[in-house]
Scaffold this motif. Structure first.
Motif, short mmCIF file in Angstrom:
data_model
loop_
_atom_site.label_atom_id
_atom_site.label_comp_id
_atom_site.label_asym_id
_atom_site.label_seq_id
_atom_site.Cartn_x
_atom_site.Cartn_y
_atom_site.Cartn_z
N GLU A 71 1.14 -1.12 -0.29
CA GLU A 71 -0.02 0.27 -0.20
C GLU A 71 0.75 1.52 0.22
OE1 GLU A 71 -3.05 -0.18 3.66
OE2 GLU A 71 -4.53 -2.33 1.95
N LEU A 72 1.80 1.37 0.38
CA LEU A 72 2.81 2.46 0.99
C LEU A 72 3.41 2.31 -0.61
CD1 LEU A 72 4.96 4.82 2.15
CD2 LEU A 72 5.60 2.66 2.56
N VAL A 73 3.96 1.41 -1.62
CA VAL A 73 4.73 1.54 -2.93
C VAL A 73 3.30 2.00 -3.85
CG1 VAL A 73 4.99 -0.07 -4.57
CG2 VAL A 73 5.49 -0.94 -2.07
N ASP A 126 0.09 13.20 3.72
CA ASP A 126 -0.98 12.01 5.45
C ASP A 126 -0.78 10.73 4.92
OD1 ASP A 126 -0.37 14.38 5.96
OD2 ASP A 126 -3.28 15.23 5.23
N ALA A 127 -1.35 10.79 3.53
CA ALA A 127 -1.60 8.48 3.24
C ALA A 127 -0.37 8.08 3.43
CB ALA A 127 -2.55 8.80 1.99
N VAL A 128 0.96 8.78 3.27
CA VAL A 128 1.89 7.91 2.49
C VAL A 128 2.84 7.69 4.83
CG1 VAL A 128 4.41 8.54 3.12
CG2 VAL A 128 2.90 9.07 0.63
N ALA A 129 1.79 8.95 5.45
CA ALA A 129 2.48 8.84 6.71
C ALA A 129 1.95 7.70 7.74
CB ALA A 129 2.36 10.14 7.01
N GLU A 130 0.59 7.41 7.26
CA GLU A 130 -0.52 5.88 7.82
C GLU A 130 -0.40 5.05 7.13
OE1 GLU A 130 -4.69 4.89 7.55
OE2 GLU A 130 -4.47 7.60 7.53
N GLU A 131 0.84 4.98 5.91
CA GLU A 131 1.32 3.71 5.87
C GLU A 131 2.28 3.10 6.49
OE1 GLU A 131 -1.23 1.57 4.26
OE2 GLU A 131 -2.40 3.30 3.54
N LEU A 132 3.14 4.23 6.25
CA LEU A 132 4.44 4.59 7.42
C LEU A 132 4.02 3.92 8.39
CD1 LEU A 132 6.05 7.29 5.94
CD2 LEU A 132 6.79 4.83 5.75
N ALA A 133 3.34 4.40 9.37
CA ALA A 133 2.73 3.59 10.73
C ALA A 133 1.73 2.66 10.88
CB ALA A 133 1.97 4.81 11.14
N ASP A 134 1.59 2.29 9.64
CA ASP A 134 1.34 1.02 9.56
C ASP A 134 2.22 -0.42 9.76
OD1 ASP A 134 -1.35 0.86 9.64
OD2 ASP A 134 -1.94 1.12 7.80
N CYS A 135 3.31 -0.56 8.67
CA CYS A 135 4.08 -0.73 8.38
C CYS A 135 5.44 -0.61 9.99
CB CYS A 135 5.47 -0.41 7.69
SG CYS A 135 4.82 -0.67 6.03
#
Length: 123
Positions: A41-43, A63-72
């Protein structure tokens, strides 16, 4: 709320999992599989962007990238928590190995990627 402790983050998310009776799904295998989904999802946010465009993403996408980074990060801390691995210590140890494996003086001239290093399997 901000904190700089991965252990605190893992404790918080473990409580989140326990409160929902999801612990039964928290095996290292399942957590690793979930991590790969989040990395995918980050990719997606960077797919087809040029190198330059990847640095200039708009705020909404950031913001969406930050959310995916947080999930990772959450999945990484959960995997390490379930296996009893100190993730920060492991990362420092990996940095030390990389510093030995890829000495600065070998990379000062020209542009070489790590896999092009002549003694990459030395350490």
């Amino acid at each position: 709320m901000t904190t700089d402790s991965l252990k605190e983050l893992d404790k918080r998310h473990k409580q989140f999992v326990d409160d929902r009776n999801w612990q039964q799904h928290q095996s290292p295998k399942n957590l690793t599989m979930a991590l790969t989904v989040e990395v995918g999802e980050l990719v997606e946010h960077f797919m087809w962007l040029s190198r330059e465009e990847s640095w200039k993403i708009e705020e909404k996408k950031k913001d969406a990238v930050a959310e995916e980074l947080a999930d990772c990060l959450i999945y990484l801390t959960r995997i390490s928590g379930e296996l009893g691995i100190d993730l920060v210590a492991a990362a420092h140890e990996k940095c030390e190995r990389n510093e030995r494996k890829y000495p600065v003086e070998e990379f000062q001239e020209g542009y070489r990627r790590p896999h092009e290093y002549k003694d990459k399997d030395k350490y």
